[in-house]
Design an enzyme around this catalytic site. Structure first.
Site, PDB file in Angstrom:
ATOM      1  CG  PHE A   1     -11.132   0.854  -4.777  1.00  0.00           C
ATOM      2  CD1 PHE A   1     -10.314   1.776  -4.407  1.00  0.00           C
ATOM      3  CD2 PHE A   1     -10.646  -0.491  -5.021  1.00  0.00           C
ATOM      4  CE1 PHE A   1      -8.975   1.414  -4.008  1.00  0.00           C
ATOM      5  CE2 PHE A   1      -9.228  -0.962  -4.621  1.00  0.00           C
ATOM      6  CZ  PHE A   1      -8.469   0.089  -3.988  1.00  0.00           C
TER       7      PHE A   1
ATOM      8  CE1 TYR B   1      -3.260  -2.806   0.261  1.00  0.00           C
ATOM      9  CE2 TYR B   1      -3.358  -2.688   2.547  1.00  0.00           C
ATOM     10  CZ  TYR B   1      -3.775  -3.353   1.347  1.00  0.00           C
ATOM     11  OH  TYR B   1      -4.603  -4.311   1.396  1.00  0.00           O
TER      12      TYR B   1
END
Ligand SMILES: NC(=O)c1ccc[n+]([C@@H]2O[C@H](COP(=O)([O-])OP(=O)(O)OC[C@H]3O[C@@H](n4cnc5c(N)ncnc54)[C@H](OP(=O)(O)O)[C@@H]3O)[C@@H](O)[C@H]2O)c1
Length: 294
Positions: free
Chosen positions: A220, A66
């Site tokens: 998302f 990430y």
């Protein structure tokens, strides 16, 4: 209501001394847009993490891919030296391309490097839990994971990892991994709309293994449904809080790691365990995914 009850009560990872509150925090949203580079507001990201801990969160999910590296570095900046009892779960098995793509990184060297990257960027001598992430973001694909899981089991024997988990796997892959080393948690895609793991969750519950759904709020593309909206209106909560409360009521081995970079959303999410959904509401929510309520 105690801090522990407010966060859904506690869960003990099987065969370990690690006990966490059922509502935790997923750190992926702390990196920049598309999980790439630093966030626009690093101080804000640090503040969200510190507030999560202050509100009783003791389970954080992360990965060194990430950012890459950025999310772990922010966790270290915000929380190191780590509070006794905080469980940080990370994952290896992917890397990021220069074009921000997500690329499998499953060779023995890539897995070993991934563990060392996590140790360095989190500032730890040993990682609490490492998930071997295989499969794709939308679901697992069958195939042996023996070679990859053996690499992590070796790193565990060396003392770099305390416990092992799996991500994006099938029941068959879990069984293969369990013939190599103990598995304490599974992290697959699951939420009130996406329920292909229903049977798997029940099977894991019988074994006492934690099921930690990623994209609990749709990821998302956050969940949208009129059933969630009307359930939220009837219990005086937000649709996202209802989606989390539904997961908590779905099975006692489900642990939550909702992701957010927003202080308001964090506080909302941490209240999810205080919401009680009636059988009627659960039946309405089950209908979203076509599951017939029992
Ligand atoms: N194993 C894997 O392959 C894998 C894949 C993906 C993720 N994960 C892990 O799972 C964790 C959770 O997944 P996720 O963060 O991608 O998805 P998620 O928790 O389902 O949803 C995050 C999205 O929902 C929004 N959100 C969060 N709380 C909200 C609220 N109360 N009201 C309205 N919107 C809200 C966030 O935006 P704001 O920031 O604006 O709140 C963000 O856009 C990650 O942090 C990561 O640790 C694992």
């Amino acid at each position: 209501m105690t801090e522990q009850t407010k966060l859904g009560g506690s869960f003990n990872f099987p065969g370990t001394s690690m006990t966490v509150n059922r509502v935790g925090y997923g750190a992926m949203q702390l990196a920049g847009p598309h999980v790439w580079g630093p966030p626009r507001d690093v101080d804000g990201a640090v503040a969200v993490l510190r507030e999560a801990i202050a509100m009783g969160v003791n389970h954080i999910d992360t990965s060194d891919f990430y950012g890459p590296h950025v999310t772990n570095q922010i966790i270290k900046q915000a929380l190191h030296p780590y509070r006794e009892g905080l469980v940080i779960v990370t994952k290896v098995g992917a890397r990021r391309g220069e074009d921000q793509s997500w690329i499998p990184a499953l060779s023995p060297k890539e897995l070993t490097d991934g563990v060392h990257d996590n140790l360095r960027n989190l500032g730890l001598d040993a990682l609490d839990v490492v998930n071997l992430r295989v499969g794709g973001i939308t679901g697992p694909s069958e195939g042996s994971i023996e070679e990859q899981f053996t690499v992590l089991a070796d790193l565990k024997r060396q003392g770099l990892i305390r416990h092992l988990g799996l991500s994006n796997v099938t029941a068959k892959q879990l069984a293969e991994a369990q013939s190599i080393a103990d598995v304490v948690c599974i992290q697959n895609l699951y939420n009130v709309v996406h329920r292909s793991d229903d049977g798997f969750i029940d099977n894991l519950a019988k074994q006492g293994i934690a099921y930690v759904p990623f994209f609990p709020l749709g990821g998302f593309t956050p969940l949208q449904s009129s059933a969630l909206d009307s359930a939220a209106a009837s219990v005086g909560a937000t649709p996202m809080q209802v989606a989390l409360a539904w997961l908590l009521q779905r099975s006692p081995n489900i642990l939550l790691i909702p992701g957010t970079s927003s202080m308001d959303h964090l506080r909302d999410n941490l209240k999810a365990a205080t919401i009680e959904l009636s059988r009627e509401i659960i039946a309405d929510l089950d209908a979203i995914s076509g599951v017939v309520a029992q």
